[in-house]
Design a protein around this motif. Structure first.
Motif, PDB file in Angstrom:
ATOM      1  N   THR A 112       0.839  -1.201   0.000  1.00 15.49           N
ATOM      2  CA  THR A 112       0.000   0.000   0.000  1.00 15.49           C
ATOM      3  C   THR A 112       0.873   1.249   0.000  1.00 15.49           C
ATOM      4  OG1 THR A 112      -1.784  -1.122   1.194  1.00 15.49           O
ATOM      5  CG2 THR A 112      -1.746   1.283   1.318  1.00 15.49           C
ATOM      6  N   GLY A 113       1.889   1.245   0.882  1.00 18.13           N
ATOM      7  CA  GLY A 113       2.800   2.396   0.961  1.00 18.13           C
ATOM      8  C   GLY A 113       3.505   2.642  -0.362  1.00 18.13           C
ATOM      9  N   ILE A 114       3.992   1.571  -0.978  1.00 16.42           N
ATOM     10  CA  ILE A 114       4.718   1.730  -2.253  1.00 16.42           C
ATOM     11  C   ILE A 114       3.782   2.242  -3.347  1.00 16.42           C
ATOM     12  CG2 ILE A 114       5.967   0.504  -4.079  1.00 16.42           C
ATOM     13  CD1 ILE A 114       6.918  -1.483  -1.906  1.00 16.42           C
ATOM     14  N   VAL A 159       2.766   5.853  -3.311  1.00 17.42           N
ATOM     15  CA  VAL A 159       3.795   6.775  -3.783  1.00 17.42           C
ATOM     16  C   VAL A 159       3.981   6.628  -5.303  1.00 17.42           C
ATOM     17  CG1 VAL A 159       6.237   7.421  -3.612  1.00 17.42           C
ATOM     18  CG2 VAL A 159       4.978   6.751  -1.555  1.00 17.42           C
TER      19      VAL A 159
END
Lengths: 357, 250, 187
Positions: B77-79, B82
């Protein structure tokens, strides 16, 4: 803090609600929208810190914030951030503990922050602001430090700083596009070999090399970044050591006892790790008495004792549980130990404030 | 001479460390072939798990970032948040996605994260030595269920993929098996579709792959493949569990 | 010059807002300020207080052991804070609600019948603004003009009608305090 983070080029925030820091995610949810950033309310602190890991891998300036019980849950992720050498900013608005504790301002997560908290041989850079302006400045700096050393940086505040308002001057807004490019991120293997970001190093020799590489980095941080404030130290016979909110209260107390003629100063660590042990050791050449004042039952006092290596008396005034002592209460402690050790001038009238509570 | 068979571009030139008969080698190859066929190697980011496939980064020739056990979908999700124009996939075992990472899986699906999850279900904790997994079948042996899994004592197998169907953000969920050549062909189709869902920005996609683990099942590979095909599919039937992509009208 | 003040009362009386407007006004007047709220877990009806420090110098502690001014909006706050006022300090009390005995003879007491005054103004909710007016008069640090601007800034005086009401509330408070202080001096 939120605004400072945005101005430092942070465009990604992942978090989970917990009192007393909900103002941060609430602010970020709206502000990041304005600057084209991303805010995700995760399903837990575990998830938030792992989203932080992902965003950091992808090269972004990213942060999360929480309060003590939530930061406990994040320790796994903080260990990985350190092992994977990822830059990220974690703010802990510390509340009373252990367990659920309460929601009052405390400093009882000192050990957790400075000793690791998670597993493995690692260090987290820990910044301890004492005013709203410093909260802003150190948040800004936290992102630079995180990128410079590829290491997680923690901002240790407390509920009082979370609620207090003071005038603040903000730094200029940084456009993330203007930040230096990072040559280790995973952004797709286009026109270059594929990259791997990992912390699994099964060969003990390889892991040992990695650990020593981290040690060299931590040594550099200690050399370059240790920071503290000195307050009325010139003629001090007793020095109070306190950080954050406690240091503010201590300053008020020192003003009071100075009016009575007591020569007392303050050394305030602004970085809890690396801890300013050199200036403390230096102090013991002229100062024989230190009073550690912390809003916990006695945590930072251990670092002070290690720093002075037995060269000064180290007393503790610890108030855990979310109690905020008044400057008067601290002044009582200062004068108690001051008179006990006979530090007053020979001709000084005994205007003592009373004994230790 | 014309070359009729070669290794996928998206696999590195390393020998698999997996045990003889392990399903991971097949599934790795299928994922790599799909990445090649879609031409997305340069913008794909893999998130390997803890477990046997922890070393997946030694094989996939794409950027990879290692996640803590169970947290692959949070890291993904974080990747993805971004790098929205990139392709992010997780590769997780049953313990990773359906035990320690249940919350992360359900919420990533519910948010409709535009990532692809490859969920390898072999009914056991392979790397740690064959302990009970959330997907271990009733009666099936493991090193922590003496006498076999007793549903009263140990709980019943968890059908995570079915649970994810309830999540509003999941778009495509299919369970496949690599126990037979036909199954492998279907598995590849499903994996390709799960990547296509991400490329089209539709939402969360997952392919659960039933995969044999001869070593921990204490079977020879042939028996293990047969057991996967005959026994596992009784509890975990091979089928499309959710498909709101609108791709196939049939 | 440093002025420390504590505002205390029930949640819902606008206690925190009083402190906030005071701090904001002082900040706009170029002073150093700290504003430190403290309240219970409940949103309405609990106790609420805040500490404001206004100074020409750097402010050491945002916590006050002996405030120079204490604004008491209800009886429990009188019990809790009356003894903390520094000798020579000032106690501003909402005399409509606070009836307890004040045992200090070393502080100036300024009674302001807020509820009646607010009612006369035609807006019961203006009680806290009246008190800020009284405080401005008692301290001499805050200007009524700067207070009005701060009120507008917080959104409490954007509408001309509300601004006008709050302007009058400030003046009513200031006048009441002026009379009370004159009486105290002559007594």
């Amino acid at each position: 803090m939120g605004e400072a983070a945005v101005r430092a080029g942070c465009r990604y925030y992942f978090g989970y609600p917990i009192t007393p820091q909900n103002e941060v995610p609430e602010y970020m949810s709206g502000r990041l929208l304005q600057v084209g950033g991303t805010f995700v309310q995760a399903e837990s602190e575990l998830a938030s810190v792992n989203m932080v890991i992902g965003a950091a891998m992808a090269g972004a300036r990213v942060m999360t914030s929480s309060s003590s019980p939530g930061v406990s849950l994040m320790q796994e992720g903080i260990s990985y951030l350190a092992g994977l050498e990822l830059p990220a900013v974690i703010a802990n608005v510390v509340r009373g503990g252990p367990g659920l504790g309460n929601i009052a301002p405390a400093q009882s997560d000192y050990f957790q922050a400075t000793r690791g908290g998670g597993h493995g041989d690692y260090r987290t850079i820990v910044l301890a602001p004492a005013s709203c302006q410093e909260l802003c400045d150190l948040t800004f700096k936290a992102f630079d430090l995180a990128d410079k050393y590829r290491n997680p940086v923690m901002i240790m505040g407390d509920g009082m700083m979370g609620q207090m308002m003071e005038p603040v001057e903000f730094p200029e807004l940084i456009d993330p596009a203007d930040l230096p490019a990072k040559d280790w991120t995973i952004t797709g293997a286009k026109d270059r070999p594929s990259r791997v970001i990992l912390s699994l190093l099964l060969n003990p020799k390889v892991l040992e090399d990695h650990n020593f590489k981290l040690v060299r980095k931590y040594d550099a941080v200690t050399r370059e970044e240790t920071d503290w404030e000195e307050y009325m130290l010139e003629d001090a016979r007793q020095v109070v050591v306190a950080y954050g909110t406690a240091a503010r209260i201590a300053k008020g107390a020192i003003k009071r006892v100075r009016e009575m003629g007591l020569k007392v100063g303050l050394l305030r660590p602004k970085t809890l790790w690396p801890f300013p042990d050199k200036p403390l050791k230096e102090l013991t050449r002229v100062v024989r008495q230190l009073l550690v004042f912390e809003m916990s039952a006695g945590q930072m006092v251990e670092d002070v004792r290690l720093a002075v290596e037995g060269q000064a008396q180290v007393h503790l005034y610890g108030r855990p549980g979310g109690v905020i002592p008044t400057p008067d209460e601290v002044a009582h402690q200062i004068s108690h130990y001051y008179y006990q050790a006979g530090l007053m001038d020979k001709d000084q009238p005994s205007g003592r404030l009373g004994g230790a509570a | 001479m014309k070359k009729v068979f070669e290794a996928p571009k998206s696999l590195k030139d390393n020998l698999f460390h997996y045990c003889p008969g392990c399903g991971h080698s097949i599934i790795h190859r299928l994922v790599a072939e799909v990445i090649d066929e879609l031409g997305i190697q340069e913008r794909t980011i893999g998130v390997p798990p803890a477990g046997c496939a922890v070393l997946a980064y030694n094989y996939f020739d794409v950027d990879t970032g290692e996640a803590p056990h169970g947290r692959a979908l949070a890291v993904a999700t974080g990747i993805k948040r971004v790098l929205a124009d990139h392709v992010v996939f997780t590769y997780q075992g049953d313990g990773d996605i359906a035990a320690i990472g249940t919350a992360e899986s359900i919420h990533a699906a519910n948010r409709g994260e535009k990532v692809t999850a490859i969920f390898v279900n072999n009914g056991t904790y392979g790397m740690t030595g064959g302990q009970m997994a959330p997907t271990t079948l009733p009666g099936m042996g493991s090193t922590t269920t003496p006498g076999g899994r007793d549903v009263v004592r140990d709980g019943a197998p968890l059908d995570l993929t079915q649970m994810l169907a309830e999540a509003k953000g999941s778009v495509f969920l299919e369970r496949v098996s690599v126990a037979t050549p036909k199954g492998i062909r279907k598995a590849k189709k499903a994996i390709k579709k799960a990547f296509q869902v991400q490329l089209d920005g539709l939402g969360f996609a997952l392919v659960e792959v039933l995969s044999p683990c001869p070593t921990n099942w204490k079977m020879d590979p042939v028996a293990a493949y047969e057991w996967t095909d005959k026994e596992m599919t009784k509890i975990f039937p091979v089928k499309v569990i959710k498909d709101i992509t609108g791709y196939d009208k049939d | 010059m440093t002025n420390k003040m504590i505002f205390a009362g029930f949640g819902g009386q606008g206690v925190l807002l009083m402190g906030f407007i005071t701090a904001l006004t002082a900040m706009r007047q170029g002073k150093n300020v700290t504003y430190l709220p403290a309240y219970g877990a409940e949103v309405r009806g609990g106790t609420a207080n805040c500490t404001v420090v206004i100074s020409d110098e750097e402010i050491a502690s945002p916590v006050a052991s002996n405030p120079d001014y204490v604004i008491v909006m209800n009886n429990p706050s009188l019990v809790r804070f009356a003894n903390m006022v520094a000798p020579g300090g000032t106690l501003l009390i909402n005399s409509s609600l606070v009836h307890g005995e004040i045992k200090r003879d070393d502080v100036t007491v300024v009674p302001v019948p807020l509820n009646e005054l607010a009612h006369e103004l035609g807006e019961d909710r203006s009680a806290n603004v009246i008190m800020v007016g009284a405080l401005a008069q008692a301290t001499g640090v805050l200007s009524i003009e700067a207070l009005k601007e701060a009120l507008a800034e917080t959104g409490l005086g954007k509408k001309p009608k509300v601004l006008e009401l709050n302007r009058r509330a400030l003046e009513v408070g200031a006048n009441t305090a002026r009379q009370a202080l004159a009486k105290e001096k002559s007594a």
